[in-house]
Design a protein around this motif. Structure first.
Motif, PDB file in Angstrom:
ATOM      1  N   SER A  39       0.869  -1.168   0.039  1.00 36.87           N
ATOM      2  CA  SER A  39      -0.059  -0.103   0.049  1.00 36.87           C
ATOM      3  C   SER A  39       0.771   1.152  -0.152  1.00 36.87           C
ATOM      4  O   SER A  39       0.681   1.993   0.760  1.00 36.87           O
ATOM      5  CB  SER A  39      -1.040   0.070   1.207  1.00 36.87           C
ATOM      6  OG  SER A  39      -1.825  -1.084   0.812  1.00 36.87           O
ATOM      7  N   THR A  40       1.920   1.241  -1.040  1.00 36.64           N
ATOM      8  CA  THR A  40       2.837   2.690  -0.979  1.00 36.64           C
ATOM      9  C   THR A  40       2.782   3.009  -2.463  1.00 36.64           C
ATOM     10  O   THR A  40       2.414   1.917  -3.398  1.00 36.64           O
ATOM     11  CB  THR A  40       4.063   2.013  -0.575  1.00 36.64           C
ATOM     12  OG1 THR A  40       4.607   1.138  -1.366  1.00 36.64           O
ATOM     13  CG2 THR A  40       4.056   1.844   0.938  1.00 36.64           C
ATOM     14  N   HIS A  41       2.974   4.016  -2.790  1.00 36.63           N
ATOM     15  CA  HIS A  41       2.871   4.598  -4.227  1.00 36.63           C
ATOM     16  C   HIS A  41       3.838   5.838  -4.056  1.00 36.63           C
ATOM     17  O   HIS A  41       3.994   6.803  -3.425  1.00 36.63           O
ATOM     18  CB  HIS A  41       1.321   4.909  -4.375  1.00 36.63           C
ATOM     19  CG  HIS A  41       1.326   5.751  -5.648  1.00 36.63           C
ATOM     20  ND1 HIS A  41       1.700   5.256  -7.072  1.00 36.63           N
ATOM     21  CD2 HIS A  41       0.921   6.794  -6.047  1.00 36.63           C
ATOM     22  CE1 HIS A  41       1.230   6.171  -7.801  1.00 36.63           C
ATOM     23  NE2 HIS A  41       0.810   7.172  -7.517  1.00 36.63           N
ATOM     24  N   ILE A  42       4.527   5.866  -5.180  1.00 31.54           N
ATOM     25  CA  ILE A  42       5.446   7.218  -5.232  1.00 31.54           C
ATOM     26  C   ILE A  42       5.387   8.096  -6.475  1.00 31.54           C
ATOM     27  O   ILE A  42       6.319   8.618  -6.847  1.00 31.54           O
ATOM     28  CB  ILE A  42       7.288   6.835  -5.020  1.00 31.54           C
ATOM     29  CG1 ILE A  42       7.746   6.136  -6.169  1.00 31.54           C
ATOM     30  CG2 ILE A  42       7.115   5.963  -3.770  1.00 31.54           C
ATOM     31  CD1 ILE A  42       8.974   5.759  -6.231  1.00 31.54           C
ATOM     32  N   GLY A  43       4.254   7.805  -7.241  1.00 33.36           N
ATOM     33  CA  GLY A  43       4.076   8.635  -8.425  1.00 33.36           C
ATOM     34  C   GLY A  43       4.494   7.579  -9.593  1.00 33.36           C
ATOM     35  O   GLY A  43       5.143   6.584  -9.652  1.00 33.36           O
ATOM     36  N   THR A  44       3.608   8.023 -10.519  1.00 31.10           N
ATOM     37  CA  THR A  44       3.752   7.218 -11.892  1.00 31.10           C
ATOM     38  C   THR A  44       4.963   7.250 -12.881  1.00 31.10           C
ATOM     39  O   THR A  44       5.134   6.271 -13.557  1.00 31.10           O
ATOM     40  CB  THR A  44       2.538   7.533 -12.725  1.00 31.10           C
ATOM     41  OG1 THR A  44       2.410   8.850 -13.020  1.00 31.10           O
ATOM     42  CG2 THR A  44       1.365   6.948 -12.332  1.00 31.10           C
ATOM     43  N   GLU A  63      -5.023  10.197 -10.271  1.00 29.09           N
ATOM     44  CA  GLU A  63      -3.509  10.304  -9.866  1.00 29.09           C
ATOM     45  C   GLU A  63      -2.929  10.034 -11.057  1.00 29.09           C
ATOM     46  O   GLU A  63      -1.612  10.300 -11.093  1.00 29.09           O
ATOM     47  CB  GLU A  63      -3.438   9.338  -8.623  1.00 29.09           C
ATOM     48  CG  GLU A  63      -3.347   7.870  -9.051  1.00 29.09           C
ATOM     49  CD  GLU A  63      -3.078   6.888  -8.064  1.00 29.09           C
ATOM     50  OE1 GLU A  63      -3.180   7.456  -6.721  1.00 29.09           O
ATOM     51  OE2 GLU A  63      -2.656   5.750  -8.180  1.00 29.09           O
ATOM     52  N   TYR A  64      -3.438   9.385 -12.218  1.00 27.31           N
ATOM     53  CA  TYR A  64      -2.759   9.127 -13.423  1.00 27.31           C
ATOM     54  C   TYR A  64      -3.499   8.765 -14.606  1.00 27.31           C
ATOM     55  O   TYR A  64      -4.291   7.949 -14.582  1.00 27.31           O
ATOM     56  CB  TYR A  64      -1.631   7.927 -13.021  1.00 27.31           C
ATOM     57  CG  TYR A  64      -1.070   7.286 -14.194  1.00 27.31           C
ATOM     58  CD1 TYR A  64      -0.255   7.982 -15.049  1.00 27.31           C
ATOM     59  CD2 TYR A  64      -0.830   5.677 -14.096  1.00 27.31           C
ATOM     60  CE1 TYR A  64       0.171   7.461 -16.051  1.00 27.31           C
ATOM     61  CE2 TYR A  64      -0.065   4.968 -15.190  1.00 27.31           C
ATOM     62  CZ  TYR A  64       0.521   5.831 -16.048  1.00 27.31           C
ATOM     63  OH  TYR A  64       1.419   5.386 -16.958  1.00 27.31           O
ATOM     64  N   VAL A  65      -3.388   9.784 -15.560  1.00 28.10           N
ATOM     65  CA  VAL A  65      -4.112   9.499 -16.839  1.00 28.10           C
ATOM     66  C   VAL A  65      -3.184   8.777 -17.728  1.00 28.10           C
ATOM     67  O   VAL A  65      -2.252   9.272 -18.351  1.00 28.10           O
ATOM     68  CB  VAL A  65      -4.445  10.741 -17.499  1.00 28.10           C
ATOM     69  CG1 VAL A  65      -5.346  10.495 -18.739  1.00 28.10           C
ATOM     70  CG2 VAL A  65      -5.497  11.594 -16.766  1.00 28.10           C
ATOM     71  N   LEU A  95      -8.054   5.519 -20.326  1.00 24.75           N
ATOM     72  CA  LEU A  95      -7.426   4.662 -19.248  1.00 24.75           C
ATOM     73  C   LEU A  95      -6.846   5.600 -18.047  1.00 24.75           C
ATOM     74  O   LEU A  95      -5.909   6.372 -18.225  1.00 24.75           O
ATOM     75  CB  LEU A  95      -6.456   3.934 -19.870  1.00 24.75           C
ATOM     76  CG  LEU A  95      -6.770   3.036 -21.123  1.00 24.75           C
ATOM     77  CD1 LEU A  95      -6.525   3.915 -22.225  1.00 24.75           C
ATOM     78  CD2 LEU A  95      -5.911   1.622 -21.187  1.00 24.75           C
ATOM     79  N   HIS A  96      -7.197   5.541 -16.960  1.00 24.95           N
ATOM     80  CA  HIS A  96      -6.920   6.351 -15.961  1.00 24.95           C
ATOM     81  C   HIS A  96      -6.672   5.611 -14.628  1.00 24.95           C
ATOM     82  O   HIS A  96      -7.136   4.704 -14.411  1.00 24.95           O
ATOM     83  CB  HIS A  96      -7.439   7.710 -15.768  1.00 24.95           C
ATOM     84  CG  HIS A  96      -8.735   7.802 -14.846  1.00 24.95           C
ATOM     85  ND1 HIS A  96      -8.664   8.485 -13.855  1.00 24.95           N
ATOM     86  CD2 HIS A  96      -9.675   7.189 -14.900  1.00 24.95           C
ATOM     87  CE1 HIS A  96      -9.648   8.056 -13.046  1.00 24.95           C
ATOM     88  NE2 HIS A  96     -10.651   7.477 -13.975  1.00 24.95           N
ATOM     89  N   SER A  97      -6.287   6.282 -13.656  1.00 29.67           N
ATOM     90  CA  SER A  97      -6.144   5.634 -12.185  1.00 29.67           C
ATOM     91  C   SER A  97      -6.671   6.546 -11.003  1.00 29.67           C
ATOM     92  O   SER A  97      -6.301   7.584 -11.003  1.00 29.67           O
ATOM     93  CB  SER A  97      -4.636   5.067 -11.891  1.00 29.67           C
ATOM     94  OG  SER A  97      -4.337   4.917 -10.610  1.00 29.67           O
ATOM     95  N   TYR A  98      -7.457   5.680 -10.273  1.00 28.10           N
ATOM     96  CA  TYR A  98      -8.064   6.613  -8.946  1.00 28.10           C
ATOM     97  C   TYR A  98      -7.630   5.707  -8.170  1.00 28.10           C
ATOM     98  O   TYR A  98      -8.176   4.547  -7.921  1.00 28.10           O
ATOM     99  CB  TYR A  98      -9.418   6.784  -9.165  1.00 28.10           C
ATOM    100  CG  TYR A  98      -9.835   7.343  -7.825  1.00 28.10           C
ATOM    101  CD1 TYR A  98      -9.742   8.444  -7.277  1.00 28.10           C
ATOM    102  CD2 TYR A  98     -10.723   6.415  -6.750  1.00 28.10           C
ATOM    103  CE1 TYR A  98     -10.017   9.211  -6.195  1.00 28.10           C
ATOM    104  CE2 TYR A  98     -11.159   6.985  -5.604  1.00 28.10           C
ATOM    105  CZ  TYR A  98     -10.781   8.238  -5.306  1.00 28.10           C
ATOM    106  OH  TYR A  98     -11.407   8.761  -4.029  1.00 28.10           O
ATOM    107  N   MET A  99      -6.667   6.011  -7.051  1.00 24.84           N
ATOM    108  CA  MET A  99      -6.287   5.311  -5.909  1.00 24.84           C
ATOM    109  C   MET A  99      -5.464   4.091  -6.614  1.00 24.84           C
ATOM    110  O   MET A  99      -5.646   3.057  -5.832  1.00 24.84           O
ATOM    111  CB  MET A  99      -7.244   5.071  -4.597  1.00 24.84           C
ATOM    112  CG  MET A  99      -7.599   6.217  -4.160  1.00 24.84           C
ATOM    113  SD  MET A  99      -6.563   7.219  -3.436  1.00 24.84           S
ATOM    114  CE  MET A  99      -7.446   8.890  -3.170  1.00 24.84           C
ATOM    115  N   GLY A 100      -4.953   4.179  -7.619  1.00 25.97           N
ATOM    116  CA  GLY A 100      -4.285   2.832  -8.162  1.00 25.97           C
ATOM    117  C   GLY A 100      -5.359   2.137  -9.222  1.00 25.97           C
ATOM    118  O   GLY A 100      -4.850   1.315  -9.958  1.00 25.97           O
ATOM    119  N   TYR A 101      -6.631   2.151  -9.095  1.00 26.12           N
ATOM    120  CA  TYR A 101      -7.533   1.363  -9.915  1.00 26.12           C
ATOM    121  C   TYR A 101      -7.996   2.103 -11.140  1.00 26.12           C
ATOM    122  O   TYR A 101      -8.462   3.285 -11.074  1.00 26.12           O
ATOM    123  CB  TYR A 101      -8.643   0.997  -8.689  1.00 26.12           C
ATOM    124  CG  TYR A 101      -8.503  -0.042  -7.789  1.00 26.12           C
ATOM    125  CD1 TYR A 101      -8.250  -1.361  -8.253  1.00 26.12           C
ATOM    126  CD2 TYR A 101      -7.764   0.479  -6.598  1.00 26.12           C
ATOM    127  CE1 TYR A 101      -7.849  -2.188  -7.050  1.00 26.12           C
ATOM    128  CE2 TYR A 101      -7.096  -0.395  -5.735  1.00 26.12           C
ATOM    129  CZ  TYR A 101      -7.070  -1.934  -6.058  1.00 26.12           C
ATOM    130  OH  TYR A 101      -6.795  -2.606  -4.966  1.00 26.12           O
TER     131      TYR A 101
END
Length: 448
Positions: free
Chosen positions: A55-60, A223-225, A259-265
Motif C-alpha cells: 500500500s505504497t505509491h511514489i508516483g507514476t 492520480e494518473y491518466v 485509461l486512468h487511475s484513481y487510488m491505483g484502480y
C-alpha cells in the motif's frame, strides 16, 4: 444497481472506502496463496504488485523503472526497499510498514550499469532476509526482474521460480473496497465523456480531445491518466491504438479509450461517436458492434466460462483478418484492477483451450469492434462489468446503447438535417435531367 457511488473524499458521517480494510485484505490474500505454494518468499518489482502488498505509491514516473522492490516471506510481513527519501517518507507516514521501509536502489532499467554493483547489492539484501528466516534454501518467487539481478540472486545460491502467477491469482477476485474504487474510477470517466461529447465539433483535433479528458480527470482527483486513445475518420480502420493531431470533420466516426487511475484502480472504457451526422454504413457497424457486446454481457454470471463469452464473438476471418492473433484485442475481455490488463483474459485466441470459470468479485472489461462496409470507418465500444453473486453489474454509465452524434445540429431551409446521411448523396432526378440536357445542348457525350 447495487454499487454505491461516493465522492472522492473521506468523511466521518458515512461509510465509504475503508482503506485499512483494503490494505489488510489485499495482503491477506497474497499471504494465503504464498502459504499454499512451494515458495519460501515472494519478491516483487512490478509496481502494481508492490502497491498491492505494501500500500505504497511514489508516483507514476516510477511505473516503468522496476526499481522499487518488496519481499514477502512466508509467515511474515512485507519488507519494502524504495527510492531514496521515499523510504523515509513511508516510515513516517505508513505505520503499517514502519521500519520495514528501507532505502534500496536496483538498476533503473539498465541506467545503473553492471560494474556499479547494484544487482549484487539487491541480491545480498534479499539473501540476508531469507537467511534470517531460514528460507534461503526455499524457492523464491519473482514477478518481473532485470536479468543482472536475476543472475546475482542465482550466484547467491537462491533458486528463482515464477511468482507472477501467484500475484495474478491474488488479484483476480476483488475485495469490496477494490470494487468501490473501480466504480469511482469509472464514474470519473463518465464525467470526462460528458464534457467531451459537448465539446466535439469539426476543427477539434484528436490531441485537443486528449487534453480535455485529461483535465477533467485530474480535476476530479485522478492520480494518473495513463492514456486517452482518440481515433477518428479514416484512422478508425485499422485501429492504430494511438491518438494523433488529426482534425475532426463533419460525418467523421470517432472512438476513444480512456485509461486512468484513481487510488491505483484503473479504467479501460471505450465510447464511439460521429461528428454532426453518421452514414448508414457507420450506423450498421455500430449496431453490430453493440450486439456482439450485449451478447457477451448477457453471459456474465457466476458459473459461466470465458469460452462461452468468446464463442459469441465473430471469427477473425469474418471481419477481415487472417487469424485470431492478427486481430487480438479487438473482440476482447480482460480483468481490470491495479493494472489495465489482469485475469481473466477473454479471447478466441486462448479461451476455448483454456477456459476460466467466472466468479463473484471478478471485474473485467468487454470490448468489441466492427468495421463498416465503406472500408474505412469502424465502431468500437467497451463496458466494465462487476460479477455479482447472482449476475453482473455494468459500472460504465455514459450512454452507448445507440450511436451518439456529437456537435451542433445542422439546419437547412427545410429544417433539421438528418443525422443519418451520406457525405455524398446520390444525385437527384433533377440533377440527372440537367446533365442530360446540357449534353444535348452543348453536343458533348454523356458517360454511360
Amino acid at each position: 444497481m447495487a454499487l454505491k457511488t461516493h465522492g472522492t473524499m473521506a468523511v466521518d458521517w458515512e461509510q465509504r472506502i475503508d482503506f485499512d480494510r483494503l490494505r489488510r485484505e489485499r495482503l491477506a490474500k497474497a499471504k494465503a496463496l504464498l502459504a499454499k505454494s512451494e515458495m519460501g518468499a515472494l519478491l516483487c518489482f512490478d509496481m502494481n504488485n508492490v502497491r498491492y502488498l505494501t500500500s505504497t505509491h511514489i508516483g507514476t514516473w516510477a511505473q516503468d523503472k522496476a526499481n522499487r522492490f518488496t519481499l514477502l516471506p512466508q509467515n511474515d510481513e512485507p519488507i519494502l526497499w524504495d527510492f531514496g527519501s521515499a523510504a523515509k517518507h513511508h516510515q513516517l507516514n505508513c505505520p503499517w510498514l514502519g521500519e520495514r521501509s528501507r532505502p534500496g536502489i536496483s538498476m533503473l532499467r539498465g541506467a545503473m550499469t553492471p560494474e556499479m554493483g547494484r544487482a549484487e547489492d539487491v541480491a545480498k539484501k534479499i539473501r540476508i532476509e531469507l537467511e534470517m528466516r531460514g528460507l534461503h534454501k526455499e524457492p523464491l518467487g519473482i514477478d518481473i526482474i532485470e536479468l543482472p539481478v536475476l543472475f546475482a540472486l542465482q550466484r547467491e545460491g537462491i533458486k528463482v521460480v515464477d511468482g507472477q502467477q501467484l500475484m495474478s491469482e491474488a488479484r483476480v477476485i476483488k475485495t469490496q473496497d477494490e470494487i468501490s474504487l473501480l466504480n469511482t474510477s469509472a464514474m470519473m470517466v463518465d464525467a470526462a465523456y460528458d464534457e467531451l461529447y459537448r465539446a466535439m465539433k469539426p476543427g477539434m483535433r484528436e490531441n485537443e480531445a486528449v487534453g480535455l479528458v485529461s483535465k477533467v480527470l485530474y480535476d476530479l482527483g485522478s492520480e494518473y491518466v495513463e492514456a486517452v486513445n482518440a481515433i477518428s475518420g479514416e484512422r478508425c480502420n485499422p485501429h492504430p491504438h494511438v491518438f494523433s493531431d488529426r482534425v475532426l470533420r463533419p460525418g467523421d466516426p470517432v472512438y476513444y479509450d480512456i485509461l486512468h487511475s484513481y487510488m491505483g484502480y484503473r479504467t479501460c472504457y471505450y465510447r464511439c461517436f460521429t461528428v454532426g451526422y453518421a452514414s448508414r454504413a457507420m450506423v450498421d457497424a455500430y449496431k453490430r458492434c453493440r450486439d456482439y457486446l450485449d451478447a457477451a454481457i448477457e453471459l456474465v454470471r457466476p458459473g459461466r466460462t470465458t469460452a462461452e463469452i468468446a464463442a459469441v464473438w465473430p471469427k477473425a476471418e469474418e471481419f477481415g483478418f487472417p487469424n485470431e492473433e492478427s486481430c487480438f484485442a479487438l473482440q476482447y475481455g480482460h480483468g481490470i484492477g491495479l493494472a489495465i490488463w489482469e485475469k481473466p483474459v477473454i479471447s478466441r485466441l486462448v479461451s476455448f483451450e483454456h477456459p476460466v470459470t467466472i466468479e463473484p468479485g471478478m471485474v473485467f472489461a468487454l470490448e468489441t469492434f466492427w468495421p463498416s462496409t465503406d472500408g474505412w470507418s469502424a465502431a468500437r465500444i467497451e463496458e466494465e462489468i462487476v460479477v455479482t453473486p447472482t449476475g453482473h453489474e455494468v459500472i460504465t454509465r455514459f450512454p452507448a446503447e445507440e450511436l451518439l452524434v456529437a456537435g451542433a445540429h445542422y439546419f437547412t431551409v427545410n429544417g433539421p438535417m438528418p443525422t443519418t446521411r451520406e457525405t455524398e448523396a446520390p444525385p437527384s432526378a433533377k440533377v440527372l435531367d440537367m446533365i442530360e440536357a446540357s449534353a444535348k445542348t452543348e453536343r458533348v457525350g454523356v458517360p454511360g
